[in-house]
Motif scaffolding. Structure first.
Motif, short mmCIF file in Angstrom:
data_model
loop_
_atom_site.label_atom_id
_atom_site.label_comp_id
_atom_site.label_asym_id
_atom_site.label_seq_id
_atom_site.Cartn_x
_atom_site.Cartn_y
_atom_site.Cartn_z
N SER A 33 0.84 -1.19 0.00
CA SER A 33 0.00 0.00 0.00
C SER A 33 0.87 1.23 0.00
CB SER A 33 -0.90 0.03 1.25
OG SER A 33 -1.79 -1.06 1.25
N TYR A 35 0.91 5.44 0.88
CA TYR A 35 0.27 6.51 1.63
C TYR A 35 1.02 7.81 1.42
CZ TYR A 35 -2.42 3.04 4.27
OH TYR A 35 -3.27 2.03 4.63
N GLN A 37 1.74 11.36 3.38
CA GLN A 37 1.64 11.96 4.70
C GLN A 37 2.07 13.41 4.66
OE1 GLN A 37 4.00 10.33 8.01
NE2 GLN A 37 2.24 10.65 9.36
N GLY A 40 -0.79 18.66 7.36
CA GLY A 40 -2.17 19.13 7.39
C GLY A 40 -3.20 18.03 7.22
N GLN A 41 -2.90 17.04 6.40
CA GLN A 41 -3.89 16.01 6.07
C GLN A 41 -3.60 14.67 6.74
OE1 GLN A 41 -6.71 16.56 4.29
NE2 GLN A 41 -6.04 18.69 4.38
N GLY A 42 -2.48 14.52 7.35
CA GLY A 42 -2.16 13.24 7.98
C GLY A 42 -1.81 12.19 6.95
N LEU A 43 -2.13 10.94 7.30
CA LEU A 43 -1.78 9.80 6.46
C LEU A 43 -2.96 9.47 5.56
CD1 LEU A 43 0.82 8.08 6.52
CD2 LEU A 43 -0.38 6.46 7.97
N PHE A 45 -4.49 7.38 2.20
CA PHE A 45 -4.30 6.19 1.39
C PHE A 45 -4.34 6.52 -0.10
CE2 PHE A 45 -4.55 1.89 0.11
CZ PHE A 45 -5.60 1.74 -0.78
N LEU A 88 5.65 13.31 2.50
CA LEU A 88 6.35 12.06 2.76
C LEU A 88 5.48 10.94 2.19
CD1 LEU A 88 8.67 10.51 4.21
CD2 LEU A 88 7.15 10.38 6.21
N LEU A 90 4.85 7.07 2.00
CA LEU A 90 5.15 5.86 2.74
C LEU A 90 4.57 4.65 2.03
CD1 LEU A 90 4.33 7.20 6.31
CD2 LEU A 90 6.57 6.35 5.59
N SER B 43 9.00 6.23 10.52
CA SER B 43 7.75 5.70 9.98
C SER B 43 6.89 5.12 11.10
CB SER B 43 8.05 4.64 8.92
OG SER B 43 8.88 3.63 9.45
N LEU B 88 -1.09 7.43 16.06
CA LEU B 88 -2.08 7.38 14.99
C LEU B 88 -3.09 6.29 15.27
CD1 LEU B 88 0.47 7.49 12.02
CD2 LEU B 88 -0.90 9.40 12.83
N ILE B 98 -8.51 -2.01 4.26
CA ILE B 98 -7.69 -0.80 4.17
C ILE B 98 -7.98 0.07 5.39
CG2 ILE B 98 -7.20 1.30 2.87
CD1 ILE B 98 -6.18 -1.28 1.58
N PRO B 99 -7.02 0.30 6.25
CA PRO B 99 -7.28 1.14 7.42
C PRO B 99 -7.37 2.61 7.04
CG PRO B 99 -4.99 0.42 7.40
CD PRO B 99 -5.66 -0.25 6.24
N PHE B 101 -6.77 6.23 8.59
CA PHE B 101 -6.00 6.80 9.68
C PHE B 101 -6.55 8.14 10.13
CE2 PHE B 101 -2.21 4.19 10.30
CZ PHE B 101 -2.24 3.37 9.18
N GLY B 102 -6.46 8.39 11.43
CA GLY B 102 -6.66 9.73 11.95
C GLY B 102 -5.40 10.54 11.73
N ARG B 103 -5.46 11.82 12.04
CA ARG B 103 -4.31 12.69 11.80
C ARG B 103 -3.26 12.60 12.90
NH1 ARG B 103 -6.95 18.19 9.14
NH2 ARG B 103 -8.24 17.09 7.62
N GLY B 104 -3.60 11.89 13.96
CA GLY B 104 -2.61 11.65 15.00
C GLY B 104 -2.66 12.64 16.14
#
Lengths: 114, 111
Positions: A33, A35, A37, A40-43, A45, A88, A90, B43, B88, B98-99, B101-104
């Motif tokens: 997968s 991603y 990162q 502002g938007q986080g991770l 997909f 970034l 990932l 990571s 996270l 497919i997970p 994710f929150g922004r952490g």
């Protein structure tokens, strides 16, 4: 057992160029997968490949594409780069056969678009 | 649209205290939940996953899931400065695997 390997570690490109990122998963893992990162938007997909087929896709424009080879290695391509693509990137691998699986992340590729 | 919400923090706690990190999710179809820790410049790495209502403990970490309230939490007991990181939360629905994710949440444990 070697971990997930991403290359290159850093990239600097200019707007309009294209870029290809590479990911080698853990041996035996068939799912890869990708991603994006950003602070502002986080991770977020991008897409998932399993046994050389795109199995899932996120909400990114068609400029973002990927592929997976028979050895499970995966590449991600971004065409016509925009400033907002700086992030970034990932890659994560897992066996991919069922849910509840841990994702193993690579160290990422830090892309800067100038 | 599936969403996982987390307070961005930072959450600051003294060394030795309990850190409580919270997460809510919008998709009632979410069945499994994961907590990843991400140190600055590194990571994410999985520290806990939970799929049944209730508590799950692993060392100093306890994950709590309440599906009726669509709420997941992570408790870190005896917090150490080395626990300072972004945590996270991710929810996974059956089918896609497919997970989301929150922004952490940024956690700072000060001596």
């Amino acid at each position: 057992k070697a971990g997930v390997t991403q290359t290159p570690r850093y990239l600097i490109k200019t707007r309009g160029q294209q870029v290809t990122l590479s990911c080698s998963p853990i041996s035996g893992h068939r799912s890869v997968s990708w991603y994006q990162q950003t602070p502002g938007q986080g991770l977020q997909f991008l897409f998932e490949y399993f046994s050389e087929t795109q199995r899932n896709k996120g909400n990114f424009p068609g400029r973002f594409s990927g592929r997976q080879f028979s050895n499970s290695r995966s590449e991600m391509n971004v065409s016509t780069l925009e400033l907002g693509d700086s992030a970034l990137y990932l890659c994560a691998s897992r066996l991919g056969d069922t849910g509840n699986e841990k994702l193993f992340f690579g160290s990422g590729t830090q892309l800067s678009v100038l | 649209q599936k969403e996982v919400e987390q307070n961005s923090g930072p959450l600051s706690v003294p060394e030795g205290a309990i850190a409580s990190l919270n997460c809510t999710y919008s998709d009632r179809g979410s069945q499994s939940f994961f907590w990843y820790r991400q140190y600055s410049g590194k990571s994410p790495e999985l520290i806990m996953f939970i799929y049944s209502n209730g508590d799950k403990e692993d060392g100093r970490f306890t994950a709590q899931l309440n599906k009726a309230s669509q709420y997941v939490s992570l408790l870190i007991r005896d917090s150490q400065p080395s626990d300072s990181a972004t945590y996270l939360c991710a929810g996974e629905s059956g089918g896609s695997y497919i997970p989301t994710f929150g922004r952490g949440t940024s956690l700072i444990v000060h001596p």
